[in-house]
Design a protein around this motif. Sequence first.
Motif, PDB file in Angstrom:
ATOM      1  N   ALA A  32       0.824  -1.210   0.000  1.00 32.20           N
ATOM      2  CA  ALA A  32       0.000   0.000   0.000  1.00 32.20           C
ATOM      3  C   ALA A  32       0.859   1.262   0.000  1.00 32.20           C
ATOM      4  CB  ALA A  32      -0.935  -0.005   1.216  1.00 32.20           C
ATOM      5  N   ALA A  33       1.899   1.248   0.831  1.00 34.43           N
ATOM      6  CA  ALA A  33       2.786   2.420   0.873  1.00 34.43           C
ATOM      7  C   ALA A  33       3.473   2.628  -0.470  1.00 34.43           C
ATOM      8  CB  ALA A  33       3.831   2.252   1.985  1.00 34.43           C
ATOM      9  N   GLY A  34       3.868   1.531  -1.108  1.00 33.17           N
ATOM     10  CA  GLY A  34       4.500   1.643  -2.420  1.00 33.17           C
ATOM     11  C   GLY A  34       3.562   2.214  -3.458  1.00 33.17           C
ATOM     12  N   LEU A  35       2.300   1.719  -3.478  1.00 34.33           N
ATOM     13  CA  LEU A  35       1.334   2.245  -4.436  1.00 34.33           C
ATOM     14  C   LEU A  35       1.050   3.731  -4.192  1.00 34.33           C
ATOM     15  CD1 LEU A  35      -1.331  -0.611  -4.746  1.00 34.33           C
ATOM     16  CD2 LEU A  35       0.409   0.060  -6.412  1.00 34.33           C
ATOM     17  N   ALA A  36       0.848   4.069  -2.911  1.00 32.70           N
ATOM     18  CA  ALA A  36       0.564   5.472  -2.589  1.00 32.70           C
ATOM     19  C   ALA A  36       1.732   6.377  -2.943  1.00 32.70           C
ATOM     20  CB  ALA A  36       0.221   5.603  -1.100  1.00 32.70           C
ATOM     21  N   ALA A  37       2.945   5.922  -2.646  1.00 31.35           N
ATOM     22  CA  ALA A  37       4.130   6.732  -2.955  1.00 31.35           C
ATOM     23  C   ALA A  37       4.303   6.882  -4.462  1.00 31.35           C
ATOM     24  CB  ALA A  37       5.362   6.091  -2.332  1.00 31.35           C
ATOM     25  N   ALA A  38       4.091   5.773  -5.208  1.00 27.09           N
ATOM     26  CA  ALA A  38       4.229   5.848  -6.665  1.00 27.09           C
ATOM     27  C   ALA A  38       3.187   6.797  -7.253  1.00 27.09           C
ATOM     28  CB  ALA A  38       4.074   4.451  -7.263  1.00 27.09           C
ATOM     29  N   PHE A  39       1.941   6.717  -6.729  1.00 27.54           N
ATOM     30  CA  PHE A  39       0.891   7.617  -7.212  1.00 27.54           C
ATOM     31  C   PHE A  39       1.243   9.064  -6.903  1.00 27.54           C
ATOM     32  CE2 PHE A  39      -3.225   8.985  -8.432  1.00 27.54           C
ATOM     33  CZ  PHE A  39      -3.662   9.917  -7.500  1.00 27.54           C
ATOM     34  N   ALA A  40       1.744   9.317  -5.678  1.00 25.29           N
ATOM     35  CA  ALA A  40       2.101  10.684  -5.290  1.00 25.29           C
ATOM     36  C   ALA A  40       3.249  11.225  -6.131  1.00 25.29           C
ATOM     37  CB  ALA A  40       2.471  10.722  -3.805  1.00 25.29           C
ATOM     38  N   VAL A  41       4.256  10.371  -6.400  1.00 22.08           N
ATOM     39  CA  VAL A  41       5.396  10.808  -7.223  1.00 22.08           C
ATOM     40  C   VAL A  41       4.942  11.114  -8.638  1.00 22.08           C
ATOM     41  CG1 VAL A  41       7.559  10.045  -8.239  1.00 22.08           C
ATOM     42  CG2 VAL A  41       7.127   9.627  -5.834  1.00 22.08           C
ATOM     43  N   GLN A  42       4.046  10.253  -9.183  1.00 21.20           N
ATOM     44  CA  GLN A  42       3.551  10.472 -10.544  1.00 21.20           C
ATOM     45  C   GLN A  42       2.758  11.783 -10.617  1.00 21.20           C
ATOM     46  OE1 GLN A  42       0.124  10.063 -11.748  1.00 21.20           O
ATOM     47  NE2 GLN A  42       0.708  10.445 -13.879  1.00 21.20           N
ATOM     48  N   ARG A  43       1.895  12.005  -9.605  1.00 17.87           N
ATOM     49  CA  ARG A  43       1.133  13.251  -9.575  1.00 17.87           C
ATOM     50  C   ARG A  43       2.064  14.460  -9.449  1.00 17.87           C
ATOM     51  NH1 ARG A  43      -4.041  13.420  -7.526  1.00 17.87           N
ATOM     52  NH2 ARG A  43      -3.771  15.683  -7.737  1.00 17.87           N
ATOM     53  N   ASN A  44       3.075  14.345  -8.635  1.00 17.61           N
ATOM     54  CA  ASN A  44       4.003  15.451  -8.450  1.00 17.61           C
ATOM     55  C   ASN A  44       4.757  15.756  -9.743  1.00 17.61           C
ATOM     56  OD1 ASN A  44       5.474  17.321  -6.533  1.00 17.61           O
ATOM     57  ND2 ASN A  44       7.176  16.126  -7.315  1.00 17.61           N
ATOM     58  N   SER A  45       5.118  14.703 -10.498  1.00 14.05           N
ATOM     59  CA  SER A  45       5.797  14.910 -11.783  1.00 14.05           C
ATOM     60  C   SER A  45       4.890  15.677 -12.742  1.00 14.05           C
ATOM     61  CB  SER A  45       6.192  13.565 -12.376  1.00 14.05           C
ATOM     62  OG  SER A  45       7.092  12.886 -11.536  1.00 14.05           O
ATOM     63  N   GLU A  46       3.598  15.328 -12.761  1.00  8.94           N
ATOM     64  CA  GLU A  46       2.659  16.041 -13.633  1.00  8.94           C
ATOM     65  C   GLU A  46       2.558  17.512 -13.226  1.00  8.94           C
ATOM     66  OE1 GLU A  46      -0.313  12.217 -14.450  1.00  8.94           O
ATOM     67  OE2 GLU A  46      -1.019  13.982 -13.365  1.00  8.94           O
ATOM     68  N   HIS A  47       2.428  17.762 -11.926  1.00 13.89           N
ATOM     69  CA  HIS A  47       2.327  19.150 -11.469  1.00 13.89           C
ATOM     70  C   HIS A  47       3.613  19.923 -11.772  1.00 13.89           C
ATOM     71  CE1 HIS A  47      -1.393  18.061  -9.798  1.00 13.89           C
ATOM     72  NE2 HIS A  47      -0.958  17.472  -8.685  1.00 13.89           N
ATOM     73  N   THR A  48       4.741  19.267 -11.644  1.00 11.97           N
ATOM     74  CA  THR A  48       6.016  19.926 -11.952  1.00 11.97           C
ATOM     75  C   THR A  48       6.074  20.324 -13.419  1.00 11.97           C
ATOM     76  OG1 THR A  48       7.141  18.658 -10.224  1.00 11.97           O
ATOM     77  CG2 THR A  48       8.511  19.646 -11.921  1.00 11.97           C
ATOM     78  N   ALA A  49       5.605  19.428 -14.296  1.00 13.70           N
ATOM     79  CA  ALA A  49       5.601  19.737 -15.725  1.00 13.70           C
ATOM     80  C   ALA A  49       4.716  20.955 -16.014  1.00 13.70           C
ATOM     81  CB  ALA A  49       5.114  18.524 -16.511  1.00 13.70           C
ATOM     82  N   TRP A  50       3.569  21.044 -15.332  1.00 15.25           N
ATOM     83  CA  TRP A  50       2.694  22.202 -15.548  1.00 15.25           C
ATOM     84  C   TRP A  50       3.312  23.484 -15.001  1.00 15.25           C
ATOM     85  CZ3 TRP A  50      -0.790  22.660 -19.001  1.00 15.25           C
ATOM     86  CH2 TRP A  50      -1.535  21.572 -19.432  1.00 15.25           C
TER      87      TRP A  50
END
Length: 503
Positions: A32-50
């Motif tokens: 669960a921690a891995g999935l949540a962390a991966a989702f958070a990192v992916q979301r953060n990458s998208e926000h960084t690109a914007w």
Amino acid sequence: MKAPTLLPLDKDKHFGRLVIIFVSVGFIAIFAAGLAAAFAVQRNSEHTAWLIHTYDVERAIGRVDSAVQSMRFARRGYLLDRRPAIREDYAEARGDLQRAIDRVAELTRDNAMQQRLIPQVRALAREMDAMLLFTMAEADAGRMTGIGRRAGDAGSADVSSRIQKATAAMLAEEQRLLGQRVRAQQSSITLFYWALGLGGILLFFVAIGSVATIRHYTSGLMRSRNQLRVLNEDLEGAVRVRTIDLQRANDEIQRFAYIVSHDLRSPLVNVMGFTAELDAATHSLRALIDRAEAEAPAIVTEEARLAAREDLPEAIGFIRTSTQKMDRLINAILRLSREGRRTIAPETLDMVGMFQGVADTLRHRTEEVGATIRIADDLPPMVSDRLAVEQIASNLVENAVKYLRRDRPGIIEVTGQRRGLRVLYQIKDNGRGIDPKDHERVFDLFRRSGEQDQPGEGIGLAHVRALAYRLGGTITVASQLGEGAVFEVNLPAVFAGAGEKDR
């Protein structure tokens, strides 16, 4: 005499169920921690690109304003000094303006509001270009007067002002989008932190629960052994039966300890791996915060700065410390389990030489603390397992050196005697001593007493007692606080296998 109460089979089953539960919860927590962390990192990458996209749009809009000013300066310079180079500067500025407008149009094609302003900016740019070119043509023809120049300046200033109003509206829209995107990025960072922290806390409690369960089970086994030793003097037949039961329980706990340690190591390795990945991810977050502070410090909040630079590294350090402690405890359990399964190989042992070898290995430590180790030259030899006896001697002498007092020279004495079919060895020191209420506690696994200013996990004396039992012997301690301690090891003079009994 009351018979010893051995560990019932239903406790073994309960222990097995607890182990399965802890391992399952640990695995689920990691997943669960891995999935949540991966989702958070992916979301953060998208926000960084914007965020980067917003900065690009703002820079392109800034180039529009800069190009407009460059055209006006070039036109003014040409009116004062009609050199061809200045006319070329004007042409270059006009090209820069067109390219800047095209770039803004390309970057904002997904924004309807910005797209509505682009045609207005293009029209104003063409109007200003025509006006400036007309005044320069008039100057070339010699028809430019002071009044005409001032009128041209006023007209170009008016058009330039309207362009600036349009670009200011575009910048305001980008600032609005930037605020939304920064808040979204902060939300993803907060999600990342919570996933990391909750996963670490859950794993910590899983580790504590696992160790507590194993320790409780092991303590029960040790109490059964002690009760069996008390009955050994008068109930030879009962002892024989109890010994068989105890051996079965001992084999079972060793098997469980081995299985549990291996099962716990698998999710532990995953935790360590995910922790390393999360640690690497924090570097990217800190780099982004550093860049934002350098380019646009107003958008970086104190919460985001603390999360990237302090909160996340602290949470990762907490998880790493917990997993390292759990790894040490698992290694200790494995070591005890392996020692219980090792085949005993009896041989004649020179105990004087063995203790002297232990003293030689500790010489650097004793010289450092100013301690003396005295070994009697009449220690009785014995026939037993060399590795096990060496570990007993090494642990006891090393413990004596470790817990010496600093306010007086340390003295450690090793003596021994033969008593019938058994041999007794005493390791005496003038160190800190042990409170009488802790005499039995110090032999429990993962238990320590007194001031905890020396490294250790509470394994050494538990290991010594397990080895002594395996060789058919016992170990006891006599001590008072501040007056040193005397550890006495009672072993068969000749090891006779599993059937050896106290005589």
